[in-house]
Write a protein that holds these residues in place. Structure first.
Motif, mmCIF file in Angstrom:
data_model
loop_
_atom_site.group_PDB
_atom_site.id
_atom_site.type_symbol
_atom_site.label_atom_id
_atom_site.label_comp_id
_atom_site.label_asym_id
_atom_site.label_seq_id
_atom_site.Cartn_x
_atom_site.Cartn_y
_atom_site.Cartn_z
ATOM 1 N N HIS A 240 35.468 58.283 38.321
ATOM 2 C CA HIS A 240 34.456 57.905 38.367
ATOM 3 C C HIS A 240 34.196 57.649 36.533
ATOM 4 O O HIS A 240 33.470 57.115 36.344
ATOM 5 C CB HIS A 240 33.614 59.683 37.894
ATOM 6 N N GLU A 241 35.275 58.430 35.985
ATOM 7 C CA GLU A 241 34.972 58.368 34.479
ATOM 8 C C GLU A 241 35.419 56.479 34.425
ATOM 9 O O GLU A 241 35.100 55.369 33.112
ATOM 10 C CB GLU A 241 35.977 58.791 33.399
ATOM 11 N N LEU A 242 35.911 55.542 35.289
ATOM 12 C CA LEU A 242 36.147 54.024 35.516
ATOM 13 C C LEU A 242 35.211 53.595 35.601
ATOM 14 O O LEU A 242 34.756 52.496 35.234
ATOM 15 C CB LEU A 242 37.337 53.629 36.645
ATOM 16 N N VAL A 243 34.515 54.080 36.535
ATOM 17 C CA VAL A 243 33.102 53.045 36.407
ATOM 18 C C VAL A 243 32.421 53.290 35.274
ATOM 19 O O VAL A 243 31.753 52.677 35.368
ATOM 20 C CB VAL A 243 32.027 54.355 37.955
ATOM 21 N N LEU A 244 31.774 54.359 34.822
ATOM 22 C CA LEU A 244 31.187 54.443 33.481
ATOM 23 C C LEU A 244 32.052 53.430 32.127
ATOM 24 O O LEU A 244 31.527 53.039 31.792
ATOM 25 C CB LEU A 244 31.153 56.020 32.953
ATOM 26 N N TYR A 245 33.080 53.681 32.143
ATOM 27 C CA TYR A 245 34.071 52.288 31.196
ATOM 28 C C TYR A 245 33.696 51.247 31.353
ATOM 29 O O TYR A 245 33.338 50.306 30.790
ATOM 30 C CB TYR A 245 36.007 52.686 31.283
ATOM 31 N N SER A 246 33.494 50.597 33.301
ATOM 32 C CA SER A 246 33.732 49.360 33.558
ATOM 33 C C SER A 246 32.145 48.891 32.720
ATOM 34 O O SER A 246 31.931 48.217 32.445
ATOM 35 C CB SER A 246 34.000 49.180 34.863
ATOM 36 N N LEU A 247 31.166 50.109 33.177
ATOM 37 C CA LEU A 247 29.878 49.555 33.418
ATOM 38 C C LEU A 247 29.981 48.914 32.048
ATOM 39 O O LEU A 247 29.259 48.184 31.190
ATOM 40 C CB LEU A 247 29.002 50.607 33.857
ATOM 41 N N ARG A 248 29.752 50.421 30.633
ATOM 42 C CA ARG A 248 29.862 50.074 29.054
ATOM 43 C C ARG A 248 30.766 48.760 28.780
ATOM 44 O O ARG A 248 29.938 47.901 27.973
ATOM 45 C CB ARG A 248 30.348 50.985 28.859
ATOM 46 N N ASP A 249 31.797 48.752 29.495
ATOM 47 C CA ASP A 249 32.533 47.371 29.050
ATOM 48 C C ASP A 249 31.400 45.768 29.341
ATOM 49 O O ASP A 249 31.176 45.026 28.424
ATOM 50 C CB ASP A 249 33.876 47.018 29.964
ATOM 51 N N LEU A 250 31.114 46.038 30.624
ATOM 52 C CA LEU A 250 30.248 44.801 31.135
ATOM 53 C C LEU A 250 29.418 44.790 29.981
ATOM 54 O O LEU A 250 28.088 43.562 29.607
ATOM 55 C CB LEU A 250 29.714 45.057 32.505
ATOM 56 N N GLN A 251 28.343 46.044 29.593
ATOM 57 C CA GLN A 251 26.992 45.641 29.223
ATOM 58 C C GLN A 251 27.207 45.491 27.572
ATOM 59 O O GLN A 251 26.423 44.335 27.560
ATOM 60 C CB GLN A 251 26.018 46.598 28.819
ATOM 61 N N THR A 252 28.621 45.905 27.054
ATOM 62 C CA THR A 252 28.308 44.801 26.232
ATOM 63 C C THR A 252 29.303 43.575 25.737
ATOM 64 O O THR A 252 28.608 43.076 25.072
ATOM 65 C CB THR A 252 29.926 45.945 25.222
ATOM 66 N N ARG A 253 29.868 43.610 27.355
ATOM 67 C CA ARG A 253 29.721 41.954 26.706
ATOM 68 C C ARG A 253 28.559 41.177 26.782
ATOM 69 O O ARG A 253 28.019 40.328 26.716
ATOM 70 C CB ARG A 253 30.914 41.513 27.779
ATOM 71 N N ILE A 254 28.187 41.504 27.719
ATOM 72 C CA ILE A 254 26.381 41.103 27.987
ATOM 73 C C ILE A 254 25.551 40.532 27.046
ATOM 74 O O ILE A 254 24.721 39.523 26.806
ATOM 75 C CB ILE A 254 25.413 41.364 29.270
ATOM 76 N N LEU A 255 25.273 41.519 26.392
ATOM 77 C CA LEU A 255 24.811 42.527 24.916
ATOM 78 C C LEU A 255 25.640 41.029 23.751
ATOM 79 O O LEU A 255 24.954 40.751 23.339
ATOM 80 C CB LEU A 255 24.769 43.399 24.194
ATOM 81 N N HIS A 256 26.624 40.972 23.679
ATOM 82 C CA HIS A 256 27.072 39.953 22.693
ATOM 83 C C HIS A 256 26.569 38.616 23.353
ATOM 84 O O HIS A 256 26.342 37.784 22.715
ATOM 85 C CB HIS A 256 28.698 40.042 23.027
ATOM 86 N N ALA A 257 26.942 38.362 24.705
ATOM 87 C CA ALA A 257 26.377 37.417 25.179
ATOM 88 C C ALA A 257 25.414 36.137 24.573
ATOM 89 O O ALA A 257 24.433 35.587 24.524
ATOM 90 C CB ALA A 257 27.177 37.370 26.906
#
Length: 190
Positions: free
Chosen positions: A56-73
Motif C-alpha cells: 500500500h505504501e509503495l503504491v502511494l510512494y510511486s504515484l507521488r513520485d510519478l506525479q512529481t516527475r510529470i509536474l516538473h516535466a
C-alpha cells in the motif's frame, strides 16, 4: 542482526521501491527486504503493516513520485508540448523505476481512500493538460485512457523487446504521441 539506526517508514518504503525496481514486485517479501536493510524481519513491523501495508505504501510512494516527475516535466508547457512532456515523463519513469511504474498502472482499490485520492490527482493532472482542447467530459476520459494506453503499450512492447526493426524508437514514440495530439486538435471539428 541489530536494529539499524535511522530506519523509519520512508527508508523502508524506499528500500522496497529499489528492490522492486531491481527484482520485480513478485520478489518482494519482508524477509528479502529485511535482509537488504540489515535488520530482522520483525523489525519491519515497526514501520509497515506487514506485506499488504508495505505494498500500500509503495503504491502511494510511486504515484507521488510519478506525479512529481510529470509536474516538473510539464511546467511552463501547454497543449501538445505538455502532452509530449507528460508522455516522455511516463516513459522515463518506466525506464528508471520499472517496478514502481507497474504499480502506478493499477486501478485504485475502491476501498482505499488514500489510493483513490492519489490516483485521482494523477487523472486530474492529465485532465488539466487537456482543457485547451475543450473536450466534453466523456471525451476527456476517452482521451486520458487513450493516451495512457498508447504510452503503456509502447513501454510494454519496448521493455519486452517488441521493436526489432532498426528505426529509432524515440522517433517512433514521438511520432505516435504527435498523432494523438493531432487527433485532439481535430476533435473539435468533428
Amino acid at each position: 542482526m541489530s536494529r539499524r539506526a535511522g530506519l523509519d517508514q520512508l527508508s523502508v518504503v524506499e528500500a522496497a521501491a529499489h528492490l522492486i525496481d531491481e527484482e520485480g514486485i513478485e520478489h518482494l517479501s519482508l524477509g528479502r527486504l529485511a535482509e537488504r536493510l540489515g535488520v530482522r524481519t520483525p523489525s519491519l513491523y515497526n514501520h509497515v503493516a506487514g506485506l499488504p501495508g508495505l505494498k500500500h505504501e509503495l503504491v502511494l510512494y510511486s504515484l507521488r513520485d510519478l506525479q512529481t516527475r510529470i509536474l516538473h516535466a510539464i511546467a511552463g508547457k501547454s497543449k501538445g508540448e505538455a502532452i509530449l512532456a507528460l508522455a516522455d515523463a511516463y516513459r522515463g519513469y518506466a525506464r528508471i523505476a520499472p517496478g514502481r511504474y507497474l504499480l502506478t498502472q493499477q486501478a485504485p482499490d475502491p476501498d482505499d481512500q488514500e489510493w483513490q485520492e492519489m490516483g485521482g490527482q494523477l487523472v486530474q493532472l492529465i485532465q488539466r493538460i487537456l482543457v485547451p482542447y475543450q473536450l466534453k467530459e466523456e471525451d476527456a476520459i476517452h482521451a486520458i485512457r487513450g493516451l495512457r494506453s498508447l504510452v503503456h503499450g509502447f513501454i510494454t512492447l519496448e521493455v519486452n523487446g517488441g521493436f526489432g526493426m532498426p528505426i529509432d524508437r524515440e522517433a517512433s514514440f514521438h511520432w505516435l504521441i504527435t498523432m494523438f495530439i493531432v487527433s485532439l486538435e481535430g476533435s473539435n471539428k468533428l
